[in-house]
Design an enzyme around this catalytic site. Structure first.
Site, PDB file in Angstrom:
ATOM      1  N   ASP A  33       4.111 -14.584  11.323  1.00 40.87           N
ATOM      2  CA  ASP A  33       2.868 -15.086  10.733  1.00 40.87           C
ATOM      3  C   ASP A  33       1.774 -14.022  10.854  1.00 40.87           C
ATOM      4  OD1 ASP A  33       0.471 -16.380  10.213  1.00 40.87           O
ATOM      5  OD2 ASP A  33       1.038 -18.230  11.223  1.00 40.87           O
TER       6      ASP A  33
ATOM      7  N   GLU B 105       0.853  -1.198   0.000  1.00 42.67           N
ATOM      8  CA  GLU B 105       0.000   0.000   0.000  1.00 42.67           C
ATOM      9  C   GLU B 105       0.884   1.241   0.000  1.00 42.67           C
ATOM     10  OE1 GLU B 105      -3.431  -0.165   2.551  1.00 42.67           O
ATOM     11  OE2 GLU B 105      -3.574   2.023   2.553  1.00 42.67           O
TER      12      GLU B 105
END
Ligand code: MEV
Length: 444
Positions: free
Chosen positions: A292, A82
């Site tokens: 993760d 982004e």
């Protein structure tokens, strides 16, 4: 009926690509396009991270400088697609570096694993942990926990709990301290290794064996990690907020900021977007350091809904002494050893950039990055709106997608200043300037 591709995972990479071309009518340049993003010698390492790997999927690895966290300076590595995230984090980091920086507390790093089972005996007989069960199970996994214990971790607690709404279903809840590792593999290995010994214990236990053996349903760690809580805060006198306030006074800015955060505490639809903006920063650090991100996200959202309603993770207070206080509480189960954190060369580099932090320190950094992005996003929303900042970067992405030359990019950036940017407008601009007899922006 759908045609299955049998034994796909056993094919070589070339055979897989040929199968895909055959089955899905892919263009002739499919193999070369995949090849372009494969890297030299280290490719085998990346191939092995997952199954059926054809190539790599690149994302930008950037850095946000000027973070001051608990009195220490950091350049924070961020992996994100982004366009405005790194700029937003950097802006916030620089501002708060001049106002005492981010202050964090890591409350704990305990994680929980669960062995779920069905048992037909009376609940009363499982209302507490049967005597002898904990040493029996601890002993059974001693070879697995030995190294973790040497590092200061291991199993810290066991509890037997009935399920909330399912009669006859119980969980053995095991708490772990995994020190600097996220510990998912370690926890899951221990839990699976405990299944058989758990059955043995019931079979030999004179009080419980007459009611039959438990049926083990599953054994797995929980990604609900409220114990891995990090709190983070920034504060300054309200009048020092002027550089952030745009056309508002510092006090108006602070009041509008607080209202925006209060809205996110009250309204779920806003809270989800507010937290998404915060996670823009946290996730980018989680990804850059090989942690993760799905586990972190799942745990964070469960925590955000802990009182039955999904709310903002951050809150804002304006004190009677005219102080602006912005606080965050976020659970972050992260590690700095084991798994991808050790294997992925870029994760290793990111951790080096951060000075090889402990898991706790990394949790603080990821929380601060989240807070930085949250502060920037809300600041933009209540002042200029976010499109102004986003659109310049959006324009660059559109120009790259349309293969604009460097000159065309410079012309376009000048031309679109103060104008509405859309894919169509950029395409028209490029077409017109490419067809114009003289170089330069079209006259309109
Ligand atoms: C966009 O990625 C994030 C924001 O929507 C966050 C927010 O609304 O607070 C700008």
């Amino acid at each position: 009926m759908t045609q299955l591709i049998k034994g796909f995972s056993k094919l070589s990479r070339e055979e897989k690509i040929n199968q895909l071309i055959k089955h899905f009518g892919l263009p002739a340049d499919f193999p070369t396009r995949l090849e372009r993003y494969r890297i030299g010698e280290e490719q085998a390492l990346f191939d092995d991270f997952s199954e059926n790997t054809l190539t790599n999927f690149f994302l930008p690895f950037g850095v946000a400088p000027n973070f001051r966290i608990d009195g220490k300076s950091y350049v924070v590595p961020m992996v994100t697609e982004e366009s405005s995230v790194v700029a937003a984090a950097s802006r916030s980091a620089s501002f708060w570096a001049g106002h005492g920086g981010f202050k964090t507390t890591v409350h704990d790093t305990q994680k929980v694993g669960q062995i779920w089972f069905r048992w037909k005996g009376p609940t009363l007989l499982l209302s507490s942990l049967p005597e002898g069960l904990e040493p029996h199970l601890t002993q059974a996994v001693a070879s697995l926990t030995l190294n973790m214990e040497k590092r200061g971790g291991g199993i810290t607690r066991m509890q037997l709990l009935p399920s909330r709404g399912l009669p006859g279903i119980y969980q053995l809840q095991v708490n772990f301290n995994t020190v600097d590792s996220m510990g998912a593999n370690f926890i899951n290995s221990c839990l699976e290794e405990m299944k058989e010994p758990l059955l043995e214990f019931f079979a030999k236990d004179p009080r419980r064996s007459p009611f039959g053996q438990p049926e083990i349903i599953m054994a797995i760690l929980s990604n609900h990690t409220p114990e891995c809580l990090v709190t983070c805060s920034v504060e300054c006198p309200i009048d020092e907020l002027t550089p952030m306030a745009g056309n508002f006074s510092a006090l108006e800015f602070a009041q509008r900021f607080k209202t925006a955060v209060d809205i996110a505490l009250d309204d779920t639809s806003r809270a989800v977007t507010h937290n998404k903006g915060l996670l823009n920063g946290t996730d980018a650090v989680v990804l850059a350091t090989g942690n993760d991100f799905r586990a972190v996200e799942a745990g964070v959202h469960a925590f955000a809904a802990r009182d039955g309603r999904y709310r903002s993770l951050s809150r804002c207070t304006l004190t009677p002494e005219n102080h602006f206080l912005f606080e965050l509480a976020i659970p972050l189960a992260m590690g700095t050893v084991g798994g991808l954190t050790t294997l992925h060369p870029m994760a290793a580099l990111a951790l080096e950039l951060l000075g090889k932090p402990s898991a706790k320190e990394l949790m603080s950094i990821a929380a601060a990055a989240g807070m930085a992005n949250n502060f920037s996003a809300v600041t933009s929303l209540i002042t200029t709106g976010i499109q102004k900042g986003h659109m310049k970067l959006h324009l660059t992405n559109l120009l790259n997608a349309l293969e604009a030359s460097e000159t065309e990019k410079t012309n376009a950036l000048n031309y679109f200043q103060g104008k509405a940017i859309s894919a169509n407008a950029v395409r028209t601009f490029l077409n017109e300037s490419r067809n114009a007899p003289h170089p330069g922006p079209p006259s309109r």
